[in-house]
Design a protein around this motif. Structure first.
Motif, PDB file in Angstrom:
ATOM      1  N   LYS A 179      -6.829   2.786  -2.829  1.00 34.60           N
ATOM      2  CA  LYS A 179      -5.999   1.621  -3.134  1.00 34.60           C
ATOM      3  C   LYS A 179      -6.632   0.347  -2.581  1.00 34.60           C
ATOM      4  CE  LYS A 179      -1.379   3.784  -3.231  1.00 34.60           C
ATOM      5  NZ  LYS A 179      -0.073   3.834  -2.530  1.00 34.60           N
ATOM      6  N   ILE A 180      -7.107   0.438  -1.348  1.00 33.26           N
ATOM      7  CA  ILE A 180      -7.679  -0.734  -0.682  1.00 33.26           C
ATOM      8  C   ILE A 180      -8.934  -1.231  -1.394  1.00 33.26           C
ATOM      9  CG2 ILE A 180      -8.960  -1.381   1.413  1.00 33.26           C
ATOM     10  CD1 ILE A 180      -6.837   0.041   3.029  1.00 33.26           C
ATOM     11  N   TRP A 234      -8.032  -5.002   2.601  1.00 38.09           N
ATOM     12  CA  TRP A 234      -6.662  -5.290   2.171  1.00 38.09           C
ATOM     13  C   TRP A 234      -6.132  -6.540   2.875  1.00 38.09           C
ATOM     14  CZ3 TRP A 234      -2.786  -5.348   5.903  1.00 38.09           C
ATOM     15  CH2 TRP A 234      -1.545  -5.757   5.425  1.00 38.09           C
ATOM     16  N   LEU A 288       0.814  -1.221   0.000  1.00 37.37           N
ATOM     17  CA  LEU A 288       0.000   0.000   0.000  1.00 37.37           C
ATOM     18  C   LEU A 288       0.845   1.268   0.000  1.00 37.37           C
ATOM     19  CD1 LEU A 288      -2.870  -0.976   2.476  1.00 37.37           C
ATOM     20  CD2 LEU A 288      -2.890  -1.041  -0.025  1.00 37.37           C
ATOM     21  N   MET A 331      -4.893   6.231   0.155  1.00 36.19           N
ATOM     22  CA  MET A 331      -4.850   4.888   0.737  1.00 36.19           C
ATOM     23  C   MET A 331      -6.186   4.148   0.609  1.00 36.19           C
ATOM     24  SD  MET A 331      -2.737   2.865   2.372  1.00 36.19           S
ATOM     25  CE  MET A 331      -1.532   4.081   2.921  1.00 36.19           C
TER      26      MET A 331
END
Length: 518
Positions: A280-281, A335, A269, A277
């Motif tokens: 991305k998850i 994640w 990450l 962030m």
């Protein structure tokens, strides 16, 4: 202290019911396994960081480091005991700057901030008094221990290449430490050699050929000191970020039968202060990128065949203590649990989460010891997902992630469903693949026994919440600091499996016939 809700607010149920439902068929290929994990696949770390460790204008470690952690807290003890057993790796960035106060080592300094030191700190020390305390704690809580050794002891930093450490590793301090450990009867499952010294390194690096020669010295030391094979700890390495050329050279030099397990780290990450962030998850294509690392490590393992295969010996998602806005929340589970699922399909035997406690990515709050949402996801994995990994195929919808294993307690299979979509729920039907008949329709599975379901959602429906609900019951510690009951919801097998938007669910099906699980 958290408010002790009896049930999750009803608004969450209404919100879930209003989301668009999509029908999906999931095919479980139960004829043969595609991979095997260790029985203690779920692993956590304890790190050396002192309270002065700061990143991004915050200092989230407090007294959670190995040398400072108060081992008497009931909440901490109960959180570990709930796994029965929990694999813990003692190690981290500063482990290659730790001396052991035993034998010829007489002084025992504390870590101090030092600008020219490794990771900004001076040398630190593990006294045998503290080692005694830690082992009493490990024995009491039933820990399966991996200990990270100082692989820089006796080396010097190169005068011509910054960050490169040269010369042979000096094993005497480790020898004295192991002899003390043996004399006390302390159980160590495995020793990992060094931390993030492979490839380009993190703060420091060692040449692959030198590393290979030194790990042979360590293996021979372990064989001499632990004379009985049944009590001999495994030797793991290199405990760093995967770089193909470095890993290949390291294993070529060390040769067969030296490294029992090939260990590597994952922080896919990026830096913990990345404002992107959360995206991305929740972005399937981003989560998939790390599969290339797993495949690369798996290929190296298949080539050199270390006894224990590959381990992810450290993975915190976000670097430098994690993300203060994400790592402690329900969202991080998208994640974390997806990574455990993906790693298991690539035959990674162990997955160590950085950290049990400390930083922003601890499974427990660093000051209250209250479990963060990821703790409960990890505990359910440990209790439900067996070591035999099954292949799964489904209609292409990247927001729905599915992983299947034989159930940890036979009979049956256990699955984890991860729904990344914020506005769609999924109604899942299952099929059982026909072995050897790839071109023919699969058997539609019609269960006769109730399914066991464990649905995880954020308390308020906001995935940035730091309280998780299991089957609509908030997970909060009891007054006696015990982990709350985590009972399944029994569901009529004739109905589809319903996965709400932005939720995670474990499902165990006892009457699913998978030959690989017999």
């Amino acid at each position: 202290m958290y408010f002790k809700f009896t049930f999750c607010p009803i608004i969450l149920l209404l919100w879930a019911s209003l989301s668009f439902a999509q029908n999906v068929n999931v095919v479980i290929h139960g004829a043969a396994s595609i991979a095997k994990t260790d029985d203690n696949f779920v692993c956590v770390t304890l790190d050396w960081w002192p309270a002065e460790k700061c990143d991004y204008n915050q200092c989230p470690w407090g007294k959670a480091g190995i040398l400072n952690l108060d081992l008497r807290y009931g909440a901490l003890i109960n959180a570990i005991k709930a796994f029965n057993p929990l694999r813990i790796k003692v190690g981290g960035s500063l482990q290659d700057n730790v001396v052991y106060k035993v034998g010829e080592v007489s002084s025992c300094p504390n870590f101090m901030k030092r600008e020219d030191g490794l990771f900004g700190f001076s040398q630190g020390c593990l006294s045998m008094e503290r080692w005694d305390q830690l082992n009493r704690f490990f024995n009491h809580t039933g820990v399966k221990l991996t200990f990270g050794l100082n692989a820089l002891f006796g080396r010097n930093e190169s005068q011509t290449e910054k960050g490169l450490w040269i010369d042979d590793w000096q094993p005497q301090n480790t020898r004295d430490f192991m002899q003390y450990t043996i004399s006390k009867g302390y159980k160590v499952d495995s020793y990992e050699f060094g931390n993030q010294l492979s490839g380009s390194g993190m703060g420091a690096k060692v040449d692959a050929k030198q590393y290979g020669k030194d790990v042979i010295v360590l293996k021979n030391l372990v064989k001499v000191l632990y004379a009985h094979p049944e009590t001999q700890p495994k030797v793991l390495g290199p405990g760093g970020f995967y770089e193909e050329k470095w890993f290949n050279t390291f294993l070529e030099v060390s040769g067969q039968g030296i490294v029992d397990g090939l260990t590597h780290h994952i922080y896919n990450l990026g830096p913990g202060d990345d404002p992107n962030m959360m995206n991305k998850i929740l972005y399937p294509s981003y989560l998939n990128q790390v599969s290339q690392t797993y495949k690369g490590v798996s290929d190296v393992v298949n080539k050199f065949r270390p006894q224990l295969g590959a381990w992810v010996s450290e993975s915190g998602g976000a670097l430098n203590g994690g993300s203060k806005d994400v790592s402690r929340t329900f969202a991080d589970g998208f994640w974390y649990l997806d990574q455990m699922g993906m790693a298991s399909t690539y035959d990674q035997k162990v997955f160590c989460r950085q950290a049990l406690i400390g930083g922003n990515y601890g499974l427990l709050n660093a000051t209250t010891f209250v479990p963060n949402p990821d703790y409960y996801g990890a505990l359910l994995w440990h209790r439900l997902m067996g070591s035999t990994v099954l292949a799964v195929t489904k209609e292409s919808d990247p927001d729905l992630r599915v992983y299947a294993h034989c159930a940890k307690k036979k009979p049956g299979v256990s699955l984890i469903f991860i729904n990344l979509s914020k506005d769609r729920s999924f109604n899942i039907t299952l099929s059982n693949a026909k072995p050897g008949d790839a071109g023919k329709p699969n058997y539609e599975f019609v269960g006769k026994q109730n399914r066991e379901e464990y649905h995880l959602r954020a308390l308020t429906g906001d995935i940035k919440d730091d309280i998780v609900c299991l089957n609509d019951v908030p997970m909060v510690q009891t007054d006696s600091e015990d982990i709350p009951a985590m009972d399944p919801k029994l569901v009529d097998a004739s109905t589809p499996i319903s996965i709400a938007a932005q939720s995670i669910a474990y499902v165990t099906i006892r009457d699913f016939e998978a030959p690989a699980c017999v």
